[in-house]
Structures are given as C-alpha cells and as structure tokens.
Design a protein around this motif. Structure first.
Motif, PDB file in Angstrom:
ATOM      1  N   UNK A 176       0.798  -1.231   0.000  1.00 62.25           N
ATOM      2  CA  UNK A 176       0.000   0.000   0.000  1.00 62.25           C
ATOM      3  C   UNK A 176       0.832   1.284   0.000  1.00 62.25           C
ATOM      4  N   UNK A 177       2.135   1.165   0.301  1.00 63.76           N
ATOM      5  CA  UNK A 177       3.020   2.332   0.355  1.00 63.76           C
ATOM      6  C   UNK A 177       2.446   3.485   1.162  1.00 63.76           C
ATOM      7  N   UNK A 178       2.224   3.256   2.448  1.00 64.48           N
ATOM      8  CA  UNK A 178       1.679   4.315   3.290  1.00 64.48           C
ATOM      9  C   UNK A 178       2.687   5.451   3.488  1.00 64.48           C
ATOM     10  N   UNK A 179       2.149   6.604   3.920  1.00 63.09           N
ATOM     11  CA  UNK A 179       3.001   7.779   4.111  1.00 63.09           C
ATOM     12  C   UNK A 179       3.654   7.793   5.494  1.00 63.09           C
ATOM     13  N   UNK A 180       2.920   7.261   6.461  1.00 63.43           N
ATOM     14  CA  UNK A 180       3.428   7.241   7.833  1.00 63.43           C
ATOM     15  C   UNK A 180       3.108   5.869   8.436  1.00 63.43           C
ATOM     16  N   UNK A 181       4.015   5.357   9.277  1.00 64.52           N
ATOM     17  CA  UNK A 181       3.803   4.037   9.891  1.00 64.52           C
ATOM     18  C   UNK A 181       3.770   4.187  11.409  1.00 64.52           C
ATOM     19  N   UNK A 182       2.663   3.687  12.030  1.00 60.06           N
ATOM     20  CA  UNK A 182       2.566   3.666  13.487  1.00 60.06           C
ATOM     21  C   UNK A 182       2.713   2.214  13.934  1.00 60.06           C
ATOM     22  N   UNK A 183       3.776   1.915  14.686  1.00 62.86           N
ATOM     23  CA  UNK A 183       4.138   0.526  14.970  1.00 62.86           C
ATOM     24  C   UNK A 183       4.154   0.255  16.462  1.00 62.86           C
TER      25      UNK A 183
ATOM     26  N   UNK B  89       8.234   8.164   7.828  1.00 60.52           N
ATOM     27  CA  UNK B  89       8.352   8.273   9.280  1.00 60.52           C
ATOM     28  C   UNK B  89       7.769   7.035   9.967  1.00 60.52           C
ATOM     29  N   UNK B  90       8.521   6.456  10.904  1.00 61.59           N
ATOM     30  CA  UNK B  90       8.038   5.327  11.703  1.00 61.59           C
ATOM     31  C   UNK B  90       7.908   5.804  13.146  1.00 61.59           C
TER      32      UNK B  90
ATOM     33  N   UNK C 125      -5.099  12.397  21.487  1.00 63.19           N
ATOM     34  CA  UNK C 125      -5.417  12.790  20.104  1.00 63.19           C
ATOM     35  C   UNK C 125      -4.677  14.048  19.639  1.00 63.19           C
ATOM     36  N   UNK C 126      -4.478  15.012  20.561  1.00 64.30           N
ATOM     37  CA  UNK C 126      -3.819  16.259  20.153  1.00 64.30           C
ATOM     38  C   UNK C 126      -2.357  16.008  19.804  1.00 64.30           C
TER      39      UNK C 126
ATOM     40  N   UNK D 295       1.995  15.177  15.851  1.00 64.36           N
ATOM     41  CA  UNK D 295       3.074  14.367  15.285  1.00 64.36           C
ATOM     42  C   UNK D 295       2.829  14.115  13.797  1.00 64.36           C
ATOM     43  N   UNK D 296       1.570  13.784  13.460  1.00 64.48           N
ATOM     44  CA  UNK D 296       1.291  13.516  12.049  1.00 64.48           C
ATOM     45  C   UNK D 296       1.566  14.754  11.206  1.00 64.48           C
TER      46      UNK D 296
END
Lengths: 111, 577, 101
Positions: free
Chosen positions: B60-67, B93-94, B124-125, B130-131
């Motif tokens: 999917x080639x995401x823009x940002x990864x949350x791991x 960004x990971x 959430x803020x 960060x995003x």
C-alpha cells in the motif's frame, strides 16, 4: 494505592463514544474479548510459572486498559508487569487477584 | 485514550489525506488508534503484527507508519528495520506506539530506525501534532528529492550538451590545415572549456593563415564565439582574402554578435614561404617569438592591438607586422596560460620562464617546443590543461606542397567566351581587396580551376605591383633588409590611406578553343611605370620573376605600367599536377 | 576578493576599490558597485591598489563598466595598478579604451 483510582474515567468513555459513534458497542465487545484472552493468558502463565509470558500479557492488557480509561485495572496491570519482570511469582499471583477483582468491578460500568 | 485530549477538529484542513499504517496486536488499541487517525482526515490500513505490517507497507506504500513495539510473529523493531530498508531514500516516518518507559527499550526503537514515539494511552492532540510534523518533514524531503532529481537531470543533460558541443567545437577548431608539416601545436582536451581555438588554412595562392585565439571566460559562452570566428576565417582564406581583410571582418563580426565583456584575444599569422615573409597581428596574446636557426631569439611581436570583438570598426587596426623569415626559422606563440602558469608557491612562470627555456635550447631549436612543455609541467607540478601552444617552422622554398589538382569536370567551358574589365579608383583601392572577387569569376572556367593557385598568385603580384610601385611609388630596394621591410610596409599602409588619385585596371579575356582555352590578364595602372635604368632590379623586386615562372607568357608595355600575362589550358590536362 | 564603491561628496566621481583577486568571482559585486540605482557619476575610478591578480574575465567586466558609462564617451580611470596587473591591461591594449594611471 490502586483503591484510590477510579475503576473507569467517565470522561474517557464519553470521548470514546463520540469517537467510535456506531462502533462504540463493537469497541466494548472487542475490549471484553481481549480482556478475557489476557486474563486466560495471565492465569496460564502463572500456572506454568512463565514470568516472561505473564509480563507480556500484563503489558498488552495495560495498554488497552489505559486507552479505555480503566485506571484501576491499568494500575493493576502495571504492577503485574513489574512482578513478571522481577520474576516474582508470589507478587504476580497477588497482582492477578487485584486484576480479576478490578475487572469484575469494571464490567458493569462499560456501557 | 486520554480524555483531556479533546477530539481535534475532524478533518485537518491543511492538506490532502495521508495513508497511515497502524500495526498493533491489541485489537482494542488498534481500533481506537485507527479511528483517531481517520478522524484526523487520513486513511488507515491495519496490521496485527510485524510481518503483516511489512507486507502491507510494500503493497500500500503508506506515508506514515505507526508501529507497536511488542507484537507476536515479528516485533515492531524488526518490522521498522525492514520498512526503512524497503523505503530506500524515501522518507517514511516510523512512530513507535508504546507504553514502554525503560530507556533501553526506547533506545532499541531508535536503533531500529524509529523516528518518534507515541505513548499509550493515546492523546489525540499529540497524535495530530506528530502527524502534522512528519507530514511537513516528508513534504520537505520530497521537495528536496525532486529538486535534487531536477538538478541531477539538468546536470546530466548539460554534460550531454557539452559533449555534443565539444564534438562540434573540435571539428571546427581542429579542421583545416593543422596537419601541415610546418606546424606543431598543443591544444588541451579542455580547449573548448577554456575558450582556446587554433585554426589553419591555405589561401589559393599557397600562403598559410593561422589563428590562435583565446575567448574570455570559460565554458560554453567562451566556446560559442569560436563558430563564427572559424567560419569567417576559413571562408575568407579559401577565397584568397588577405589577413587585413579577414581581421576587419572577424572584428566586426565578433563585435556585432558577442555581448560586451566577451572578446577574443588572438594572434593571426600569414606564412608566405615563397617570399619568405610572415605577417603577424597580435591583439591581446603574449609576445609572438621568432627564433633563428640556432634557436636564438630574433624577434618579439608584442600585442599592439585591442582583442577581436572589442573595438568599433573605426578604432580597430587591422594592419599586421610584416617580417622576413628564412627557411628553418621558427615562430612560437601561445595563449596566456603559458605565462600565467603558477607553481605551488603561487609564482608565475612568466616571460622569464619562457626565455629561460629558449636560452637553454640554444643550438637545438627543434627541442624548444618539447622543452617548453616539460618546463611548464615541472613548474606546475602536473601537465597543463589550460595552455595552447603553436610552432611554425618556415619551410624550404623547394619543399612547398604542390597545390591540390582538382579534377576537370565540365566541358561547358566552350561557352566561356568573354572579356571583362574592371577599373578600380582611389576610393575602392583604399577600402577593399578586389582580387577574391575576380578570382571567383575566373574559377567559373572549370579548366582553370587546376591552376587556381598560380592564377591567384599572378593576380596578386600584378595587383600589388601596380598598387605599390605604380600608385604608391614605393621602392622595392628598401626590402633588402629587415628594417627596410618594416619601413616599407609602414609606408605602404600610410600612403595607401592617403591615396587620393589613380586607378588600376584589370582586364580578363577568355577564349575557348578546341583543345581548351586561352586566358589573357592585363593589369594597367595610372602610375609612371619603372625606369629603364633600374628595370632589371625592379623586375626582380617586383616579384614578377614569379609571374614569369607561373604564366605562359609575360610582356610589359607603357614603361612597365601595363603588364600582359597569358595562360593556356588544355582539356583533360592539369599542368601543375 | 572584496569590492567597495564610494561616491565623492559632490556625486561626480564613483570610486570602485577591488581587493584581492579580480576575476570571475567578482562579477556580481563589481556590477552592483556601479549599477546601484540613481548613480550618475561623471567619472569612474577603478582603484586597483589592493588588487593582486586580474584575469581576462575582469577585462570583460571593465568593458561592461565602460559600456554602462557610455561606451566611447565614458570617462573611466584605472589607477594604482601593480606591475603584473598593468601588464595584463597592456597586453590587451586597454590603454586605448581606458585612462590607466
């Protein structure tokens, strides 16, 4: 110390309800299901005296409790995780009891 | 989720939605985080453990990864490493999702390539901040990358252009007669990029023209002026124009097309082995040096002119210096790279360096050229790449190359039955050289083309005889020694400019016959002719011996102010070949 | 390399000082020294007493200045050249275009 914490923070639940909208019930079910799984894992790990597995299960459970606003249960998980890390099965057994009691108190509050 | 982090505005108005990969084995956390990200206006794809995260990343080639850090099958650390590796030079960004607090675990996240942390419970803020931050970083990175790609692409195309330009430049700058036996030269492979140019070509009458030039500046702008320069030089030389005419045209052409501030320092040389003369014009290059047969320094021709392309026509002086050069004597010239070469200590090679080399090779002048090269590279510490160097050795008279015979083509010359006559009066004589024009007319007769060199020589001799002796009354006796030569040509120039009266009439009569044809050239001037007393000396001095040798008939009348020359030619026969 | 321009009190003479190497690197600074808007000096003085090197692109810049100052009617003095600089100017016969002191 765990006694001084709220079983659930109603403001968090309210925020979640707003966030999840129609899927709020799904979230509650998911948490319930995951909690059942973690409790089973904790009991089995304690029985097998596998403190590492105990720590991992407590760690994972702690994360979702935090997100659900279940402050007392989160604190209990933190203590269980510490006991697992220390390899102290007596402390682990005590912590598991506190977790089970907190979860029983929490269940009727999740709606 | 934290309650104090009130839900942010549903859609981030700043930009287009991102695709965010969320990997967490805990279904509750995954559900909440996924929904939070969606709420911020982005799209989400969800993975339950590391391995699935990596394959979703590829797919999917995401823009940002949350791991999440701790997951079954493959943990977040390994997943982060693989994702970073697959992202290559793209910035993905990971962000590690963690409730870990021990420093060691956080260090492990960083080592695996993590860019930041998001702690549970989620705020959430903070998530939104960060995003946003990573989106900006990612956009900046993409801008940098695409600018770098544009620059790299432009650089590659510039290099390609330069390679092509260099091929053209080399063909222009190294064509002509540079392979002539009397020449030796060095021009670096970077000549184009330092604006150096070296041209050589023969006039139809056999003299060689040379041009050593150095355009100001570097790179393509320095090279571009070489094209018109070469074009004018070759075209005018092959048509038989004299150095003076070529200089006037080169200067005015360059002055017209080059922007102010770009010009060409140059030396132009005509080598005339038949007469043992050189003409040298120096505009802005170091001294041209002439060495004797023993390598002794005979003559230095200092730049006395503005470089080509600087001066307006009125200010420009196209008069070369005329010098006697005997066979075996050598002429050396170079661009300023030679004298401006510096050694490690910053000292100039200079004039003194050149003179030392010349001095060191007394008695073996044939070694001077190589001696200069090795002295330069020793001085500089490495072979020079900003230097052009030219040597001309005056050939022996009897070793002159025979003019190239051209094949006889047309039998149409039967129609070439005509007579033309031109009379040039003072104003025309002052301003122009009519010979190339006349020669072009003559060469319309195919049968004469093989003798173009001889014809042009004869025409030139007749014309300059009429001009210099008939009209300008110059005494060829002056030309006995070098000083006299200089005086002679100085006077020639002065008297020509002052010429008010007089005329020269050239008549050409061509009659075809069965075998070929006959050409009669008559040159007449308004002067008094030459006296009978000194006729013998004048005859030789006037270069008419040459005419007598080249033509089939030569006759004088009107005390020598009228000269008649006859050429005969035959079909299928090239007399000079 | 550094370039400084100063205008005389009566706004008649613009003096441009070139320090160090006068080569292509000075191009922009040299240009802005005389192109600043509103300058209409009667005379330009290019002071090279602190210039230790000059190359052919500097000659080009001097020609640009000459063009800017009116071409053949320009009044430009090049002053205080050291012998090396002087030599480069005279090889190109710039005495014919500038007054060199």
């Amino acid at each position: 110390m765990s006694e001084s914490l709220q079983d659930v923070n109603p403001a968090v639940l309210q925020a979640l309800r707003e966030l999840m909208q129609d899927d709020y019930a799904l979230l509650l079910d998911t948490f319930q299901g995951d909690a059942d799984l973690r409790l089973r894992q904790l009991r089995e790990a304690l029985q097998a005296d596998d403190m590492d597995a105990f720590r991992q299960a407590a760690h994972s459970f702690k994360g979702s409790c935090g997100n659900m606003g279940a402050a007392a249960l989160e604190q209990a998980c933190l203590e269980a995780e510490a006991a697992g890390l220390a390899g102290d099965s007596a402390e682990a057994a005590k912590a598991l009891t506190v977790i089970e009691q907190a979860f029983v108190r929490l269940k009727p509050l999740l709606h | 989720m934290r309650s104090e982090g009130a839900l942010p505005r549903p859609v981030d108005p700043e930009a287009a939605p991102l695709l965010v990969l969320v990997a967490d084995d805990n279904p509750t956390d995954r559900l909440i985080l996924g929904r939070l990200v969606e709420r911020l206006g982005h799209r989400v794809c969800l993975a339950e453990e590391g391995k699935q995260a990596v394959s979703l990343f590829v797919e999917r080639q995401p823009d940002i990864v949350l791991l999440d850090a701790l997951m079954p099958v493959m943990d977040g650390f390994e997943a982060a490493r693989q994702i970073k590796q697959r992202a290559g030079e793209d910035l993905v960004p990971v962000i590690f999702l963690t409730s870990l607090t021990e420093t060691d675990a956080l260090v492990k996240c960083l080592e695996a390539g993590g860019d930041d942390f998001l702690t549970k419970p989620y705020n959430p803020v903070i998530l939104q901040a960060k995003i946003r931050a990573f989106r900006r970083m990612r956009e900046m990175h993409q801008t940098l990358q695409s600018q770098r790609d544009v620059i790299a692409g432009q650089h590659a195309s510039l290099v390609r252009d330069q390679e092509l330009a260099k091929i053209i430049f080399d063909r222009v700058a190294h064509s002509g007669s540079l392979s002539d036996n009397s020449l030796r030269y060095l021009q670096s492979a970077y000549a184009m990029f330092n604006g150096d140019i070296l041209l050589a070509a023969h006039r139809p009458s056999g003299e060689m023209h040379l041009l050593l030039g150095d355009f100001t500046g570097h790179g393509l702008s320095a090279a571009i002026g070489a094209m018109p320069l070469a074009e004018v030089f070759y075209a005018m030389t092959s048509k038989g124009y004299a150095l003076r005419d070529i200089l006037l045209e080169l200067n005015s052409k360059l002055a017209t097309i080059l922007p102010v501030g770009i010009f060409c320092c140059a030396v132009l040389i005509e080598v005339n082995p038949t007469k043992g003369l050189v003409e040298i014009w120096n505009g802005g290059l170091p001294d041209v040096m002439i060495l004797g047969r023993q390598g002794e320094l005979l003559e230095r021709v200092t730049s006395t002119n503005l470089p080509l392309g600087v001066a307006s026509r009125e200010r420009f002086s196209p008069d070369p210096k005329v010098l006697v050069m005997h066979p075996g004597e050598r002429l050396l010239c170079w661009t300023d790279g030679v004298i401006e070469t510096r050694n490690g200590a910053g000292q100039l090679f200079g004039d003194a360096g050149v003179l030392r080399v010349i001095d060191a090779h007394k008695g073996e002048p044939e070694q001077v050229f190589d001696g200069l090269l090795s002295a330069l590279s020793q001085f500089h510490g490495s072979p020079e790449d900003d230097v052009s160097l030219l040597q001309v050795v005056m050939p022996e008279r009897d070793h002159l190359p025979a003019p190239q015979p051209q094949p006889l083509t047309a039998a149409m010359d039967a129609q070439q039955d005509w007579r033309l006559s031109y009379t040039f009066r003072a104003q025309a004589i002052r301003g122009q050289n009519p010979l190339p024009f006349i020669l072009q007319k003559l060469l319309s007769v195919a049968g004469l083309r093989a003798r173009a060199g001889a014809l042009f020589t004869v025409l030139s001799e007749l014309y300059s005889n009429a001009l210099e002796h008939g009209l300008l009354r110059l005494d060829s006796a002056w030309k006995q020694d070098s000083d006299g030569f200089a005086l002679y040509y100085q006077e020639r120039s002065a008297r020509l400019q002052a010429l008010e009266d007089g005329w020269i009439c050239l008549t050409i009569d061509h009659r075809p016959d069965v075998q070929g044809g006959e050409l009669v050239l008559t040159c007449e001037d308004s002067g008094a002719g030459f006296s009978t007393v000194r006729s013998a000396a004048d005859y030789a001095g006037r270069g008419l011996a040459l005419v007598a040798a080249l033509a089939d008939e030569l006759a004088f009348s009107e005390q020598g102010s009228r000269v008649r020359v006859v050429f005969r030619w035959q079909l299928g026969h090239t007399p000079e070949a | 390399m550094s370039i400084q321009a100063s205008m005389s009190a009566d706004s008649q003479i613009l003096t441009i000082n070139v320090k160090g190497r006068f080569d292509f690197g000075a191009h922009q600074a040299f240009r802005s020294a005389y192109e600043r808007s509103g300058l209409t000096p009667r005379q330009y003085v290019v002071d090279l007493h602190e210039t230790d090197y000059i190359d052919s692109s500097a000659l080009g810049m001097l020609l640009l200045l000459r063009d800017h100052a009116g071409g053949d009617s320009a009044d430009i003095r090049i002053v205080h050249c050291n012998p090396d600089v002087r030599k480069v100017l005279s090889i190109s016969n710039f005495e014919q275009l500038f007054s060199i002191e």
